[in-house]
Write an enzyme that holds these catalytic residues in place. Structure first.
Site, PDB file in Angstrom:
ATOM      1  N   HIS B  12     -12.799 -21.954  90.147  1.00 24.23           N
ATOM      2  CA  HIS B  12     -11.341 -21.758  90.071  1.00 24.23           C
ATOM      3  C   HIS B  12     -10.830 -21.751  88.631  1.00 24.23           C
ATOM      4  CE1 HIS B  12     -11.205 -26.415  90.559  1.00 24.23           C
ATOM      5  NE2 HIS B  12     -11.196 -26.100  89.292  1.00 24.23           N
ATOM      6  N   HIS B  59      -5.517 -30.853  88.255  1.00 27.19           N
ATOM      7  CA  HIS B  59      -5.862 -30.984  86.833  1.00 27.19           C
ATOM      8  C   HIS B  59      -4.663 -31.431  86.012  1.00 27.19           C
ATOM      9  CE1 HIS B  59      -8.654 -28.157  88.638  1.00 27.19           C
ATOM     10  NE2 HIS B  59      -9.481 -28.303  87.636  1.00 27.19           N
ATOM     11  N   HIS B 194     -20.203 -27.394  84.603  1.00 23.22           N
ATOM     12  CA  HIS B 194     -19.489 -27.143  83.355  1.00 23.22           C
ATOM     13  C   HIS B 194     -19.053 -28.447  82.709  1.00 23.22           C
ATOM     14  CE1 HIS B 194     -16.201 -27.372  86.295  1.00 23.22           C
ATOM     15  NE2 HIS B 194     -15.262 -27.284  85.371  1.00 23.22           N
ATOM     16  N   GLU B 241     -16.703 -31.375  90.216  1.00 28.59           N
ATOM     17  CA  GLU B 241     -15.969 -30.567  91.208  1.00 28.59           C
ATOM     18  C   GLU B 241     -16.866 -30.129  92.369  1.00 28.59           C
ATOM     19  OE1 GLU B 241     -12.612 -28.707  88.171  1.00 28.59           O
ATOM     20  OE2 GLU B 241     -14.321 -27.482  88.740  1.00 28.59           O
TER      21      GLU B 241
END
Lengths: 114, 289
Positions: B12, B59, B194, B241
């Site tokens: 995303h 976030h 990531h 995530e």
């Protein structure tokens, strides 16, 4: 830097960092609002004085230095909103933290897909 | 009865929103990722789900460190996107289903998942971009109702992978006990590996991502045995995530079939991944019907 997991080069944002960085992260969270971003750009010192930042946090903000901001308790998700004021994306801040050029950082990302 | 017809997981990263705004879907950098949604569009056109449960991580748009829920469920009639600070376009509001939200919340709490209940909730790129990728031609009105479910990925301690798996299972039980006829798709958005912060920023682990893409289909419980420290080490600090994928998979109760899957490094700073799973009927459900 928070050494919760002891993984080299990998900050882990736990309770101690969240407490230490609360004011800094609050200021950055407020940058979700365009009016606050504009107010920061118009009078940076005046704006940061409203949030009760520590001297280290103020210095890191003035220096636009991501590693220093993280060391001072910043969380990267909130810091990204600060970076956004200057049009910096996650490749820009990745390059800054790793000491690479933007091009070298992008090449590093791509190389890991080989 | 409500039926969970499938699960969709997708990266995303905010730059997807920028790529859409600039019309870069067919550029060499983005083509593989966007083309991964062609079979997803075909499947959605055929199956026409009524509602999406969107499991994602906020976030720093809706939640701040003043109050950080481990798990939160939306119970609003409408969810708004908003300015996140980096200039990606704000997308149209999303219609909720408050009646199903309250059923979901009551069922989850009875099942010992003491979630935070939110009657106002701003939804960020992690919620909006996967829906936009599913329905790229939607205008002011999305063709699907939504309920947001967030998993804290900002401030450690984070819930474990095993806990997120069980949350997904509890969501699955809740949805399939809803007496109204509707077709539901469960989304888990984020990842895969990531890391945005620290001197290891830019870390991507293709080998681990491919392992996750394999296990999530046929052996998801293997992923629930990782500790959070192991996930951070293997997938990077934001690779946590993966929890949203694990929860999505937990909600699919029967055997699943892979409809579509893509993996491509890099999109932005991550291993870009898309996977659509069809939720096949279990013998128990056949018997019950």
């Amino acid at each position: 830097m928070d050494d919760l997991y002891g993984i080299p080069g990998t900050p882990v944002f736990g309770g101690a960092q969240a407490a230490k960085g609360y004011a800094l992260n609050k200021m950055c969270f407020d940058f979700n609002d365009a009016a606050n971003r504009a107010a920061f750009l118009k009078d940076e010192e005046g704006w940061i004085s409203r949030y009760g930042l520590t001297d280290a946090q103020k210095a890191a903000i003035r220096a636009r230095n991501v590693l220093q901001l993280i060391e001072a308790g910043g969380n990267v998700y909130y810091l990204a909103k600060f970076a956004g004021i200057f049009g910096l994306n996650v490749q820009d801040i990745g390059a800054q933290q790793t000491g690479m050029s933007i091009e070298a950082f992008k090449a590093h990302l791509a190389a890991q897909g080989k | 009865m409500a039926r969970i017809i499938g699960g969709l997981s997708a990266s995303h990263v905010p730059s997807i929103g920028g790529a859409i705004a600039r019309g870069e879907q067919q550029t060499p950098y983005w083509k593989l990722f966007f083309d991964a949604f062609i079979p997803v569009h075909d499947w959605l056109a055929r199956e026409k789900p009524d509602l999406a449960i969107v499991i994602y991580n906020d976030h720093g748009l809706n939640f701040f460190l003043d109050k950080m829920p481990t798990f939160a469920v939306g119970a609003a009639h409408r969810y708004d996107n908003a300015d996140e600070g980096w200039g990606i376009p704000v997308l149209p509001s999303f219609e909720g289903d408050a009646a199903l939200s309250w059923h979901l919340i009551e069922s989850l709490v009875a099942d010992e998942f003491d979630v935070t209940m939110c009657q106002e909730m701003l939804v960020d790129h992690a919620f909006t971009l996967p829906i936009k990728l599913m329905y790229p031609r939607a205008g002011a009105h999305w063709p699907i109702r939504t309920i947001p479910v967030t998993i804290n990925s900002v401030q450690h301690p984070l819930p474990t992978a095993a806990r997120c798996w069980k949350l997904g299972q509890a969501i699955g039980r809740a949805l399939e006990s809803y007496p109204k006829d509707m077709k539901i798709i469960v989304l888990g958005t984020g990842g895969l590996s990531h890391q945005l912060d620290g001197t290891r920023a830019g870390f991507i682990n293709k080998e681990f991502d491919l392992l996750c893409l394999d296990k999530i289909v046929g052996d998801p419980e293997a992923l629930t045995r990782y500790t959070n420290r192991q996930i951070v080490e293997l997938a990077g600090s934001q690779g946590v995530e993966l929890m949203t994928w694990i929860a999505m998979r937990g909600a699919l109760q029967g055997r699943v079939s892979k409809v579509a899957s893509t993996y491509h490094v890099p999109i932005s700073n991550t291993g870009g991944a898309v996977m659509l799973l069809r939720n096949d009927q279990t013998p128990a459900r056949h018997a019950a019907e």
